[in-house]
Design a protein around this motif. Structure first.
Motif, short mmCIF file in Angstrom:
data_model
loop_
_atom_site.label_atom_id
_atom_site.label_comp_id
_atom_site.label_asym_id
_atom_site.label_seq_id
_atom_site.Cartn_x
_atom_site.Cartn_y
_atom_site.Cartn_z
N GLU A 136 -7.92 -0.04 17.57
CA GLU A 136 -8.80 0.14 16.41
C GLU A 136 -9.66 -1.08 16.15
O GLU A 136 -9.20 -2.21 16.30
CB GLU A 136 -7.93 0.39 15.16
CG GLU A 136 -8.68 0.40 13.83
CD GLU A 136 -7.75 0.61 12.62
OE1 GLU A 136 -6.58 0.19 12.68
OE2 GLU A 136 -8.21 1.18 11.63
N GLU A 144 -10.10 4.54 15.32
CA GLU A 144 -8.76 4.17 15.79
C GLU A 144 -8.05 5.25 16.59
O GLU A 144 -7.15 5.93 16.09
CB GLU A 144 -7.89 3.73 14.61
CG GLU A 144 -7.84 4.64 13.41
CD GLU A 144 -6.90 4.05 12.34
OE1 GLU A 144 -5.81 3.58 12.71
OE2 GLU A 144 -7.25 4.10 11.15
N CYS A 163 1.76 -3.29 10.87
CA CYS A 163 2.55 -2.21 11.44
C CYS A 163 2.86 -2.61 12.88
O CYS A 163 1.97 -3.13 13.58
CB CYS A 163 1.79 -0.88 11.44
SG CYS A 163 1.27 -0.36 9.78
N TYR A 204 0.85 -1.19 0.00
CA TYR A 204 0.00 0.00 0.00
C TYR A 204 0.89 1.25 0.00
O TYR A 204 1.64 1.48 0.95
CB TYR A 204 -0.91 -0.02 1.23
CG TYR A 204 -1.87 1.14 1.33
CD1 TYR A 204 -3.07 1.13 0.65
CD2 TYR A 204 -1.55 2.26 2.11
CE1 TYR A 204 -3.95 2.21 0.73
CE2 TYR A 204 -2.42 3.33 2.21
CZ TYR A 204 -3.62 3.29 1.52
OH TYR A 204 -4.48 4.35 1.62
N HIS A 255 2.45 2.92 12.13
CA HIS A 255 3.21 2.68 10.90
C HIS A 255 4.67 2.29 11.13
O HIS A 255 5.50 2.48 10.24
CB HIS A 255 3.14 3.90 9.95
CG HIS A 255 1.74 4.26 9.55
ND1 HIS A 255 1.43 5.42 8.87
CD2 HIS A 255 0.57 3.60 9.71
CE1 HIS A 255 0.12 5.46 8.66
NE2 HIS A 255 -0.44 4.38 9.15
N HIS A 261 -9.20 2.79 2.79
CA HIS A 261 -9.53 4.13 3.25
C HIS A 261 -10.65 4.71 2.40
O HIS A 261 -10.45 4.97 1.23
CB HIS A 261 -8.30 5.05 3.18
CG HIS A 261 -7.22 4.66 4.13
ND1 HIS A 261 -5.89 4.62 3.79
CD2 HIS A 261 -7.27 4.28 5.42
CE1 HIS A 261 -5.18 4.23 4.83
NE2 HIS A 261 -5.99 4.01 5.84
N1 MF3 Z 1 -4.69 0.99 10.07
C1 MF3 Z 1 -3.83 1.82 9.28
C2 MF3 Z 1 -4.67 2.89 8.63
O1 MF3 Z 1 -5.79 2.98 8.97
C3 MF3 Z 1 -3.08 1.02 8.33
C4 MF3 Z 1 -2.34 1.70 7.27
S1 MF3 Z 1 -0.75 1.18 7.27
C5 MF3 Z 1 -0.23 1.21 5.70
O2 MF3 Z 1 -4.23 3.70 7.86
F1 MF3 Z 1 0.95 0.82 5.72
F2 MF3 Z 1 -0.95 0.40 4.99
F3 MF3 Z 1 -0.37 2.41 5.22
#
Ligand code: MF3
Ligand code: CO
Length: 253
Positions: free
Chosen positions: A232, A201, A68, A60, A77, A175
């Protein structure tokens, strides 16, 4: 645009969430002094793949890990690797799984062996702040009622709420809209509707709310070096109350 999930989609999201919860359970069992964050990453990735899913985070925006793993003053992260856990550390584990077109996303913070009273209080209050927010995950409340409940609880207990990173809608995309801040005045934002899926979260610091991103362009740490915790779950609003897709029965207190 907030995507409303159908009953069928909610079922698929529950499957992704179940796998995230399972991966968390296995990682939790492995957390002890001497273990590396890379080993925890491998454990989570194995559980996710054995269950027919793929890690949501890997690749990602170029993110190298399946999870993470953020230790002590690392907020979120943290990239898993050679870091060795020591007695007294706290570690925030964030896991995402993607299956049948839908994501689940959840984080937990765990003590490594025996930790300070302040560290255990931080972990407890962070988790409880999520559940304060969950009380408002009902049709008719507005989005920022959740945010306000989290902030109020964390601050009442002497901690601060990270502003620079927030929760999010979730579904076919990890997201989606809307952003879900863990702070702010109540009574604002969209009204909660059946079929809304939110990754809520809270990221809570012992000291100030300011954070800094390290040169690896991922790891977020507290600016003042104090401890931080993260909790979260993926939550779906329904007429019968919220469904936490990523929460396992074994966690019920
Ligand atoms: N739980 C995190 C978020 O909501 C996970 C993203 S980590 C990533 O953004 F590496 F994927 F960006
Ligand atoms: Co998330």
């Amino acid at each position: 645009m907030i995507v409303i999930k159908t009953k069928k989609e909610i079922e698929l999201m529950q499957e992704s969430g179940r796998i995230v919860a399972l991966a968390h359970e296995e990682v939790k069992k492995a957390i002890k002094p001497g273990v590396t964050t890379g080993e925890l990453d491998a454990i989570a990735e194995a559980v996710i793949k054995e269950n027919g899913a793929v890690p949501s985070f890997k690749g990602y925006h170029g993110y190298p890990g399946s999870i993470c793993a953020s230790v002590n003053d690392q907020v979120i992260h943290g990239i898993p690797g050679e870091t060795i856990l020591r007695e007294g550390d706290i570690i925030s584990i964030d896991i995402g799984a993607f299956k049948n077109g839908y994501h689940g996303d959840a984080a937990r913070t765990h003590p490594v062996g025996k930790v300070s009273d302040e560290a255990s209080k931080l972990i407890k209050i962070t988790e409880e702040s999520f559940f304060e927010g969950l009380k408002f995950c009902q049709i008719g409340y507005r989005l920022s009622d959740i945010s306000n409940a989290i902030q109020t609880y964390a601050e009442e207990n002497g901690f601060s709420v990270v502003r620079d990173f927030v929760g999010h809608g979730i579904g076919r995309q990890m997201h989606e809209d809307p952003p879900v801040p863990n702070y702010g005045a109540a009574g604002r934002g969209p009204r909660l509707e059946s079929g809304m899926a939110l990754a809520i979260e809270p990221m809570i610091n012992v000291g100030g709310f300011k954070v800094v991103v390290l040169d690896d362009e991922w790891t977020v740490i507290t600016k003042d070096g104090t401890l931080s915790a993260h909790y979260e779950n993926t939550v779906i609003i329904t007429e019968d109350g919220p469904i936490m897709t990523t929460y396992s029965d074994s966690e019920v207190k």
